[in-house]
Write a protein that holds these residues in place. Structure first.
Motif, PDB file in Angstrom:
ATOM      1  N   ALA A 144       8.730  -5.231 -15.582  1.00  0.00           N
ATOM      2  CA  ALA A 144       8.860  -5.240 -14.515  1.00  0.00           C
ATOM      3  C   ALA A 144       9.388  -6.337 -13.805  1.00  0.00           C
ATOM      4  CB  ALA A 144       8.457  -4.216 -13.374  1.00  0.00           C
ATOM      5  N   ILE A 145      10.333  -5.694 -12.590  1.00  0.00           N
ATOM      6  CA  ILE A 145      10.890  -6.916 -11.966  1.00  0.00           C
ATOM      7  C   ILE A 145      10.404  -6.906 -10.074  1.00  0.00           C
ATOM      8  CG2 ILE A 145      12.795  -8.380 -10.726  1.00  0.00           C
ATOM      9  CD1 ILE A 145      12.788  -8.118 -14.227  1.00  0.00           C
ATOM     10  N   TYR A 146      10.124  -7.633  -9.288  1.00  0.00           N
ATOM     11  CA  TYR A 146       9.410  -7.603  -8.093  1.00  0.00           C
ATOM     12  C   TYR A 146       9.989  -8.414  -7.255  1.00  0.00           C
ATOM     13  CZ  TYR A 146       5.587  -7.786  -4.468  1.00  0.00           C
ATOM     14  OH  TYR A 146       5.507  -7.506  -3.208  1.00  0.00           O
ATOM     15  N   GLU A 147      10.023  -7.958  -6.189  1.00  0.00           N
ATOM     16  CA  GLU A 147      10.712  -8.795  -5.091  1.00  0.00           C
ATOM     17  C   GLU A 147       9.630  -9.591  -4.251  1.00  0.00           C
ATOM     18  OE1 GLU A 147      14.140  -7.320  -2.901  1.00  0.00           O
ATOM     19  OE2 GLU A 147      13.960  -9.388  -2.193  1.00  0.00           O
ATOM     20  N   VAL A 148       9.764 -10.596  -4.570  1.00  0.00           N
ATOM     21  CA  VAL A 148       8.464 -11.015  -3.449  1.00  0.00           C
ATOM     22  C   VAL A 148       8.465 -11.380  -2.103  1.00  0.00           C
ATOM     23  CG1 VAL A 148       7.492 -13.732  -2.834  1.00  0.00           C
ATOM     24  CG2 VAL A 148       8.315 -13.286  -5.103  1.00  0.00           C
ATOM     25  N   VAL A 149       7.865 -11.146  -1.182  1.00  0.00           N
ATOM     26  CA  VAL A 149       8.057 -10.660   0.437  1.00  0.00           C
ATOM     27  C   VAL A 149       7.096 -11.875   0.766  1.00  0.00           C
ATOM     28  CG1 VAL A 149       8.492  -8.102   0.066  1.00  0.00           C
ATOM     29  CG2 VAL A 149       6.165  -8.603   0.501  1.00  0.00           C
ATOM     30  N   ALA A 150       7.758 -11.908   2.268  1.00  0.00           N
ATOM     31  CA  ALA A 150       6.511 -13.023   3.464  1.00  0.00           C
ATOM     32  C   ALA A 150       5.486 -12.404   3.011  1.00  0.00           C
ATOM     33  CB  ALA A 150       7.229 -12.785   4.141  1.00  0.00           C
ATOM     34  N   GLY A 151       3.876 -13.068   2.409  1.00  0.00           N
ATOM     35  CA  GLY A 151       2.850 -13.470   3.042  1.00  0.00           C
ATOM     36  C   GLY A 151       2.291 -13.285   0.826  1.00  0.00           C
ATOM     37  N   ASP A 152       3.134 -12.880   0.008  1.00  0.00           N
ATOM     38  CA  ASP A 152       3.391 -12.816  -1.122  1.00  0.00           C
ATOM     39  C   ASP A 152       2.428 -14.182  -2.080  1.00  0.00           C
ATOM     40  OD1 ASP A 152       3.574 -10.240  -1.630  1.00  0.00           O
ATOM     41  OD2 ASP A 152       4.940 -10.714  -2.574  1.00  0.00           O
ATOM     42  N   ASN A 153       1.771 -14.178  -2.577  1.00  0.00           N
ATOM     43  CA  ASN A 153       1.620 -15.455  -3.840  1.00  0.00           C
ATOM     44  C   ASN A 153       0.953 -14.872  -5.152  1.00  0.00           C
ATOM     45  OD1 ASN A 153      -1.494 -14.701  -4.095  1.00  0.00           O
ATOM     46  ND2 ASN A 153      -2.033 -15.389  -1.684  1.00  0.00           N
ATOM     47  N   LEU A 154       1.087 -15.885  -6.381  1.00  0.00           N
ATOM     48  CA  LEU A 154       1.136 -14.823  -7.887  1.00  0.00           C
ATOM     49  C   LEU A 154      -0.429 -13.943  -7.820  1.00  0.00           C
ATOM     50  CD1 LEU A 154       2.354 -17.681  -9.459  1.00  0.00           C
ATOM     51  CD2 LEU A 154       3.254 -15.899  -8.702  1.00  0.00           C
ATOM     52  N   LYS A 165      -2.181 -12.497  -5.420  1.00  0.00           N
ATOM     53  CA  LYS A 165      -1.880 -11.027  -5.125  1.00  0.00           C
ATOM     54  C   LYS A 165      -1.061 -10.273  -5.416  1.00  0.00           C
ATOM     55  CE  LYS A 165      -1.193 -11.004  -0.331  1.00  0.00           C
ATOM     56  NZ  LYS A 165      -0.694 -10.749   1.430  1.00  0.00           N
ATOM     57  N   ILE A 166       0.083 -10.951  -6.467  1.00  0.00           N
ATOM     58  CA  ILE A 166       0.491 -10.452  -7.042  1.00  0.00           C
ATOM     59  C   ILE A 166       0.554  -9.049  -8.016  1.00  0.00           C
ATOM     60  CG2 ILE A 166       2.543  -9.950  -8.353  1.00  0.00           C
ATOM     61  CD1 ILE A 166       4.489 -12.164  -5.966  1.00  0.00           C
ATOM     62  N   ALA A 167      -0.868  -9.914  -8.724  1.00  0.00           N
ATOM     63  CA  ALA A 167      -1.652 -10.142 -10.473  1.00  0.00           C
ATOM     64  C   ALA A 167      -2.449  -8.677  -9.811  1.00  0.00           C
ATOM     65  CB  ALA A 167      -2.294 -11.365 -10.710  1.00  0.00           C
ATOM     66  N   LYS A 168      -2.966  -8.796  -8.784  1.00  0.00           N
ATOM     67  CA  LYS A 168      -3.866  -8.252  -8.335  1.00  0.00           C
ATOM     68  C   LYS A 168      -3.711  -6.397  -8.026  1.00  0.00           C
ATOM     69  CE  LYS A 168      -7.850  -6.534  -6.440  1.00  0.00           C
ATOM     70  NZ  LYS A 168      -8.169  -5.796  -7.039  1.00  0.00           N
ATOM     71  N   HIS A 169      -2.260  -6.820  -7.422  1.00  0.00           N
ATOM     72  CA  HIS A 169      -1.079  -5.127  -7.400  1.00  0.00           C
ATOM     73  C   HIS A 169      -0.863  -4.545  -8.530  1.00  0.00           C
ATOM     74  CE1 HIS A 169       1.189  -2.548  -5.454  1.00  0.00           C
ATOM     75  NE2 HIS A 169       2.083  -3.251  -6.506  1.00  0.00           N
ATOM     76  N   PHE A 170      -0.578  -5.432  -9.742  1.00  0.00           N
ATOM     77  CA  PHE A 170       0.490  -5.010 -10.689  1.00  0.00           C
ATOM     78  C   PHE A 170      -0.810  -5.010 -11.698  1.00  0.00           C
ATOM     79  CE2 PHE A 170       4.174  -6.088  -8.670  1.00  0.00           C
ATOM     80  CZ  PHE A 170       5.101  -5.087  -9.370  1.00  0.00           C
ATOM     81  N   TYR A 171      -1.723  -5.890 -11.980  1.00  0.00           N
ATOM     82  CA  TYR A 171      -2.723  -5.887 -13.256  1.00  0.00           C
ATOM     83  C   TYR A 171      -4.597  -5.640 -12.235  1.00  0.00           C
ATOM     84  CZ  TYR A 171       0.465  -8.330 -15.376  1.00  0.00           C
ATOM     85  OH  TYR A 171       1.861  -8.983 -15.702  1.00  0.00           O
ATOM     86  N   GLY A 172      -4.695  -4.890 -11.442  1.00  0.00           N
ATOM     87  CA  GLY A 172      -5.289  -4.969 -10.883  1.00  0.00           C
ATOM     88  C   GLY A 172      -6.667  -6.290 -11.141  1.00  0.00           C
ATOM     89  N   ASN A 173      -6.704  -6.992 -11.475  1.00  0.00           N
ATOM     90  CA  ASN A 173      -7.092  -8.842 -11.335  1.00  0.00           C
ATOM     91  C   ASN A 173      -6.460  -9.528 -11.045  1.00  0.00           C
ATOM     92  OD1 ASN A 173      -8.160 -10.944 -12.278  1.00  0.00           O
ATOM     93  ND2 ASN A 173      -8.267 -10.429 -14.112  1.00  0.00           N
ATOM     94  N   ALA A 174      -6.656 -10.409  -9.654  1.00  0.00           N
ATOM     95  CA  ALA A 174      -6.052 -11.730  -8.998  1.00  0.00           C
ATOM     96  C   ALA A 174      -5.554 -12.704  -9.932  1.00  0.00           C
ATOM     97  CB  ALA A 174      -6.582 -11.798  -7.305  1.00  0.00           C
TER      98      ALA A 174
END
Length: 101
Positions: free
Chosen positions: A48-58, A60-69
């Motif tokens: 997928a493609i994800y647009e970074v928003v303020a406050g994001d870090n890798l 947090k994004i990994a936790k969202h998509f994979y369930g594992n930070a």
């Protein structure tokens, strides 16, 4: 006696809410019997493609998509063409999110 704390006094405010749904004829009520739902999964089973928003870090994004930070490195590796430091992502960046391994 005056309001000595200078806080608003709402002790005499009254409210009443009445629903008119019970009074409506059956045809006027919403019919959800044929509604179908499709819940999108936040887990990246496909890339997928994800647009970074303020406050994001890798993480947090990994936790969202994979369930594992701790899976942040796979996102970092997939975006080496635009990232040189995993701690320097910016709002508006479009990151590739690889499919979950």
């Amino acid at each position: 006696m005056g309001n000595e704390t200078n806080k608003p006094d709402f002790s005499d405010v009254r409210s009443e809410v009445r629903s008119q749904a019970a009074q409506m004829p059956p045809a006027a009520k919403a019919d959800f019997s044929d509604v179908q739902s499709h819940v999108g999964c936040s887990v990246a089973d496909e890339s997928a493609i994800y647009e970074v928003v303020a406050g994001d870090n890798l993480s947090k994004i990994a936790k969202h998509f994979y369930g594992n930070a701790n899976a942040w490195k796979s996102i970092f590796d997939a975006n080496r063409d635009q990232l040189t430091d995993p701690d320097r992502i910016k709002p508006g960046q479009m990151l590739k999110i690889p499919a979950r391994a």
